[in-house]
Design a protein around this motif. Structure first.
Motif, PDB file in Angstrom:
ATOM      1  N   LYS A 141       6.862  -8.637   3.190  1.00 38.33           N
ATOM      2  CA  LYS A 141       5.615  -8.578   3.940  1.00 38.33           C
ATOM      3  C   LYS A 141       4.990  -7.193   3.792  1.00 38.33           C
ATOM      4  CE  LYS A 141       7.062 -11.962   7.414  1.00 38.33           C
ATOM      5  NZ  LYS A 141       7.250 -12.223   8.870  1.00 38.33           N
ATOM      6  N   PRO A 142       3.671  -7.079   3.997  1.00 36.88           N
ATOM      7  CA  PRO A 142       3.033  -5.767   3.856  1.00 36.88           C
ATOM      8  C   PRO A 142       3.599  -4.752   4.841  1.00 36.88           C
ATOM      9  CG  PRO A 142       1.398  -7.531   3.909  1.00 36.88           C
ATOM     10  CD  PRO A 142       2.700  -8.155   4.270  1.00 36.88           C
ATOM     11  N   ILE A 143       3.733  -3.516   4.384  1.00 37.19           N
ATOM     12  CA  ILE A 143       4.226  -2.457   5.257  1.00 37.19           C
ATOM     13  C   ILE A 143       3.172  -2.132   6.307  1.00 37.19           C
ATOM     14  CG2 ILE A 143       5.642  -1.496   3.403  1.00 37.19           C
ATOM     15  CD1 ILE A 143       3.571   0.695   3.037  1.00 37.19           C
ATOM     16  N   PRO A 144       3.547  -1.550   7.440  1.00 36.99           N
ATOM     17  CA  PRO A 144       2.551  -1.193   8.458  1.00 36.99           C
ATOM     18  C   PRO A 144       1.525  -0.197   7.915  1.00 36.99           C
ATOM     19  CG  PRO A 144       4.773  -1.106   9.374  1.00 36.99           C
ATOM     20  CD  PRO A 144       4.930  -1.272   7.892  1.00 36.99           C
ATOM     21  N   PHE A 145       0.331  -0.250   8.491  1.00 38.23           N
ATOM     22  CA  PHE A 145      -0.741   0.616   8.018  1.00 38.23           C
ATOM     23  C   PHE A 145      -0.439   2.089   8.304  1.00 38.23           C
ATOM     24  CE2 PHE A 145      -4.866   1.254   6.389  1.00 38.23           C
ATOM     25  CZ  PHE A 145      -5.464   2.260   7.127  1.00 38.23           C
ATOM     26  N   TRP A 146       0.256   2.371   9.424  1.00 32.75           N
ATOM     27  CA  TRP A 146       0.575   3.770   9.747  1.00 32.75           C
ATOM     28  C   TRP A 146       1.576   4.335   8.742  1.00 32.75           C
ATOM     29  CZ3 TRP A 146       5.628   5.028  10.548  1.00 32.75           C
ATOM     30  CH2 TRP A 146       6.504   4.004  10.877  1.00 32.75           C
ATOM     31  N   LEU A 147       2.497   3.494   8.262  1.00 27.50           N
ATOM     32  CA  LEU A 147       3.442   3.951   7.246  1.00 27.50           C
ATOM     33  C   LEU A 147       2.741   4.175   5.910  1.00 27.50           C
ATOM     34  CD1 LEU A 147       6.423   4.560   6.701  1.00 27.50           C
ATOM     35  CD2 LEU A 147       6.718   2.158   6.049  1.00 27.50           C
ATOM     36  N   TYR A 148       1.771   3.329   5.634  1.00 25.17           N
ATOM     37  CA  TYR A 148       0.953   3.490   4.418  1.00 25.17           C
ATOM     38  C   TYR A 148       0.219   4.824   4.442  1.00 25.17           C
ATOM     39  CZ  TYR A 148      -2.874   2.436   1.158  1.00 25.17           C
ATOM     40  OH  TYR A 148      -3.798   2.473   0.145  1.00 25.17           O
ATOM     41  N   PRO A 164       1.282  -2.255   0.075  1.00 25.81           N
ATOM     42  CA  PRO A 164       2.519  -2.567  -0.657  1.00 25.81           C
ATOM     43  C   PRO A 164       3.452  -3.416   0.201  1.00 25.81           C
ATOM     44  CG  PRO A 164       1.962  -0.231  -0.848  1.00 25.81           C
ATOM     45  CD  PRO A 164       1.059  -0.796   0.192  1.00 25.81           C
ATOM     46  N   LEU A 165       4.255  -4.235  -0.457  1.00 26.07           N
ATOM     47  CA  LEU A 165       5.189  -5.102   0.246  1.00 26.07           C
ATOM     48  C   LEU A 165       6.482  -4.361   0.529  1.00 26.07           C
ATOM     49  CD1 LEU A 165       4.690  -8.442  -1.706  1.00 26.07           C
ATOM     50  CD2 LEU A 165       3.509  -7.638   0.340  1.00 26.07           C
ATOM     51  N   ASP A 181       5.676 -22.699  11.037  1.00 25.52           N
ATOM     52  CA  ASP A 181       4.611 -22.866  10.043  1.00 25.52           C
ATOM     53  C   ASP A 181       3.922 -21.551   9.750  1.00 25.52           C
ATOM     54  OD1 ASP A 181       3.687 -26.108  11.422  1.00 25.52           O
ATOM     55  OD2 ASP A 181       5.241 -25.512   9.979  1.00 25.52           O
ATOM     56  N   ASP A 182       3.726 -20.698  10.789  1.00 25.73           N
ATOM     57  CA  ASP A 182       3.075 -19.406  10.573  1.00 25.73           C
ATOM     58  C   ASP A 182       3.938 -18.498   9.716  1.00 25.73           C
ATOM     59  OD1 ASP A 182       1.572 -19.260  13.879  1.00 25.73           O
ATOM     60  OD2 ASP A 182       0.950 -20.255  12.036  1.00 25.73           O
ATOM     61  N   ASP A 183       5.283 -18.539   9.943  1.00 28.06           N
ATOM     62  CA  ASP A 183       6.165 -17.674   9.158  1.00 28.06           C
ATOM     63  C   ASP A 183       6.179 -18.069   7.693  1.00 28.06           C
ATOM     64  OD1 ASP A 183       8.580 -17.449  11.869  1.00 28.06           O
ATOM     65  OD2 ASP A 183       6.751 -16.291  11.437  1.00 28.06           O
ATOM     66  N   GLU A 184       6.045 -19.378   7.442  1.00 23.78           N
ATOM     67  CA  GLU A 184       6.095 -19.845   6.068  1.00 23.78           C
ATOM     68  C   GLU A 184       4.722 -19.909   5.414  1.00 23.78           C
ATOM     69  OE1 GLU A 184       9.904 -22.782   6.955  1.00 23.78           O
ATOM     70  OE2 GLU A 184       7.974 -23.582   6.287  1.00 23.78           O
ATOM     71  N   GLY A 185       3.674 -19.561   6.155  1.00 23.61           N
ATOM     72  CA  GLY A 185       2.326 -19.628   5.606  1.00 23.61           C
ATOM     73  C   GLY A 185       2.020 -18.456   4.694  1.00 23.61           C
ATOM     74  N   ARG A 186       0.750 -18.370   4.312  1.00 21.31           N
ATOM     75  CA  ARG A 186       0.333 -17.299   3.429  1.00 21.31           C
ATOM     76  C   ARG A 186       0.325 -15.966   4.164  1.00 21.31           C
ATOM     77  NH1 ARG A 186      -4.940 -20.527   1.111  1.00 21.31           N
ATOM     78  NH2 ARG A 186      -3.816 -22.149  -0.034  1.00 21.31           N
ATOM     79  N   ILE A 187       0.634 -14.931   3.436  1.00 23.60           N
ATOM     80  CA  ILE A 187       0.648 -13.577   4.001  1.00 23.60           C
ATOM     81  C   ILE A 187      -0.765 -13.024   3.975  1.00 23.60           C
ATOM     82  CG2 ILE A 187       1.552 -11.238   3.735  1.00 23.60           C
ATOM     83  CD1 ILE A 187       4.018 -12.430   2.451  1.00 23.60           C
ATOM     84  N   TYR A 188      -1.270 -12.618   5.125  1.00 25.62           N
ATOM     85  CA  TYR A 188      -2.619 -12.064   5.219  1.00 25.62           C
ATOM     86  C   TYR A 188      -2.548 -10.564   4.941  1.00 25.62           C
ATOM     87  CZ  TYR A 188      -7.290 -11.178   6.993  1.00 25.62           C
ATOM     88  OH  TYR A 188      -8.605 -10.812   7.102  1.00 25.62           O
TER      89      TYR A 188
END
Length: 560
Positions: free
Chosen positions: A449-456, A443-444, A430-437
């Motif tokens: 899914k969102p990229i890691p913050f360190w990569l951003y 950026p996706l 259910d968590d995998d199919e839920g909304r993306i926080y």
């Protein structure tokens, strides 16, 4: 399948019971410090809004149920009498007819024979959230910081645009002056102004807009608090003080008395005429204008609008100083003073350094201003941010968003581990199919899914580059900025300027710089042509070597 009135009442009662249990759960999460809903400011605010939504829905359900179960509901009484056979002399034909329809329905639709119990149902907040993950952020502006601070910039501009009226055409301040935003936050409830300014429509509109904003902000930040109760208590207290003439800045005027600044005051003080909407500097000038046609017409118009005695408009003295005009002036003053009192009740008296009393003279408990603390935090935050640079402000915002994201992730992990230990084996799917926080709006990646913050941060996607040639389009990151010079958007902008999109104009984003560079390249091109005339060498038939310029001169003279 059609439903009867009794079945509708039962379903409504069941919905009310479901909402009651959901409300208890939401309130328990707010008071429990270990709950994920009480860890961050965002979660607390979202939970409060959900609880407020549940309260509204419970009230609606109970009103419908009360109306349905009312003894005056004739339809329900007739239905009960038909089912019990009272209207047919004990014949239960209606009852067996409905029973047959019910059996036929379940025979055609056997799936509905297993209805979902209320204990297995969950409350849906689709009407509140509208399927948007950022539904809470869209309720606030950027300056409000998700309800942490007030955004009074628009009202600050309205305050600075107030123009007090005077007979000479010059602005008579009367306690009003232009303020900076920080000064305005410390003087929001500074209402010690002249009667001329307070009677102006601009001031009334300013108070109305300010009160409307504070009321709406109260509902957004404190959805579980009763705003009507706060305003009603302030209204009752104001009504008592107004009758006694104890309202600050509004002395009581007796019926038929002269306006403020009359005969008993010094001639140097301004005298305000409510009928003409003007201020007079001397008593003699004020007395002389009472018999003028303009004043008589204005006074008669005000008296007629108020529904007063029409005969008083024929007498200049009665129209100017009669009870009807004084009553009218007092009614208008009361409406303005009430708005001021309600604003003070919401944010507190910013002009008084003493703490507000906990009870009034009658011994009744007084509620503290609900938005007083937020106004103080707004003033402190504005003063602190004024000493920061733009880079420090941006870094502070990034740090706040990163901290909220980390706290939310920790709360979600704690909730997940708790539910997993309780035996919920299907929570992972259910968590995998839920909304993306994604509170930082990262950026996706390739997996959606969102990229890691360190990569951003590594790619510098948080750095913005604006290109004036591309109509002030903003590019995120250095890589995207360098690529756009060869894209169609930038090439179209260069063509619109009449310039070639060559490598010479790489890294040039301002129109002024691009035009200046083009002129410079033209001048350098002419110099290169002149240099070519001197450096290019030619040889004649006798072996003599000349440069291009000398060769052309000798050839024109026929010497070669």
């Amino acid at each position: 399948m059609s439903s009867s009135i009794i079945e509708d009442s039962r379903a409504t009662a069941e919905d009310g019971d479901l909402l009651d249990r959901a409300l208890v759960e939401q309130l328990h999460q707010l008071v429990n410090a270990q709950s994920p809903a009480a860890t961050t400011h965002r979660q607390k605010l979202a939970t409060s809004h959900r609880a407020s939504n549940l309260l509204d829905r419970i009230v609606d359900r109970q009103q419908i149920l009360l109306q349905s179960l009312s003894p005056t509901n004739i339809d329900r009484s007739n239905e009960i009498e038909n089912l019990t056979g009272k209207n047919t002399g004990g014949d239960l034909a209606e009852f067996y007819q409905r029973l047959a329809k019910l059996k036929e329905y379940h025979r055609k639709y056997p799936v509905s024979a297993q209805p979902q119990l209320s204990a297995d149902r969950t409350v849906d907040f689709a009407a509140l959230e509208q399927g948007d993950d950022e539904w809470l952020d869209k309720r606030f502006t950027g300056e409000e910081g998700l309800g942490r601070y007030l955004d009074l910039h628009e009202h600050h501009e309205a305050w600075n645009n107030l123009s007090p009226a005077s007979t000479s055409g010059t602005a008579a301040g009367g306690g009003w002056k232009r303020l900076t935003y920080l000064q305005y936050l410390g003087a929001v409830t500074a209402f010690a102004l002249s009667p001329a300014l307070k009677s102006s429509p601009q001031y009334s509109k300013y108070l109305t807009n300010l009160l409307s904003y504070l009321s709406s902000f109260h509902e957004k930040v404190l959805p579980l608090k009763d705003l009507d109760e706060v305003l009603k208590l302030a209204d009752d207290e104001f009504a008592k003080k107004w009758e006694l003439g104890e309202v600050k800045g509004w002395p009581r005027e007796e019926e038929g008395a002269a306006p403020a600044g009359g005969e008993g005051e010094a001639a140097s003080e301004n005298i305000w005429c409510a009928a003409c909407q003007k201020t007079y500097s001397k008593q003699t000038v004020y007395n002389a204008h009472l018999t003028s046609k303009k004043h008589v017409k204005a006074a008669a118009k005000l008296t007629t609008t108020d529904g007063g005695d029409q005969s008083s408009s024929t007498n200049p003295t009665s129209a100017a100083e009669g009870p009807s005009l004084a009553t009218l002036r007092r009614q208008k003053n009361r409406a303005i003073a009430l708005k001021e009192a309600l604003i003070v009740a919401l944010v507190g008296d910013s002009t008084s350094s003493a703490p507000p009393p906990e009870s009034d003279p009658q011994g009744q408990q007084k509620l503290p201003p609900p938005l007083g603390g937020i106004l103080t935090e707004t003033r402190n935050n504005t003063e602190r941010r004024a000493a920061l640079t733009d880079k420090e402000r941006a870094a502070e915002i990034d740090e706040l968003e990163a901290r909220e994201a980390a706290e939310a992730a920790a709360a979600a992990a704690a909730s997940h581990s708790k539910s997993k230990s309780g035996g919920a084996a299907n929570e992972d799917d259910d968590d995998d199919e839920g909304r993306i926080y994604n509170p930082l709006r990262l950026p996706l990646g390739w997996d959606g899914k969102p990229i890691p913050f360190w990569l951003y941060k590594l790619h510098g996607l948080g750095v913005e580059y604006k290109c004036e040639i591309c109509s002030d389009f903003v590019y995120q990151g250095r890589k995207n900025f360098e690529k756009h010079f060869q894209e169609s958007r930038h090439a179209f902008g260069m063509r619109a300027l009449g310039l070639p999109n060559t490598k010479h104009f790489h890294e040039i984003t301002r129109i002024e710089d691009a035009i200046a560079l083009a002129e410079k390249l033209k001048q350098e091109g002419r110099q290169e042509m002149n240099a070519a005339d001197l450096t290019e060498e030619l040889e004649d038939s006798e072996g003599n070597v000349y440069n291009r310029k000398t060769w052309d001169d000798l050839k024109r003279q026929g010497l070669l």
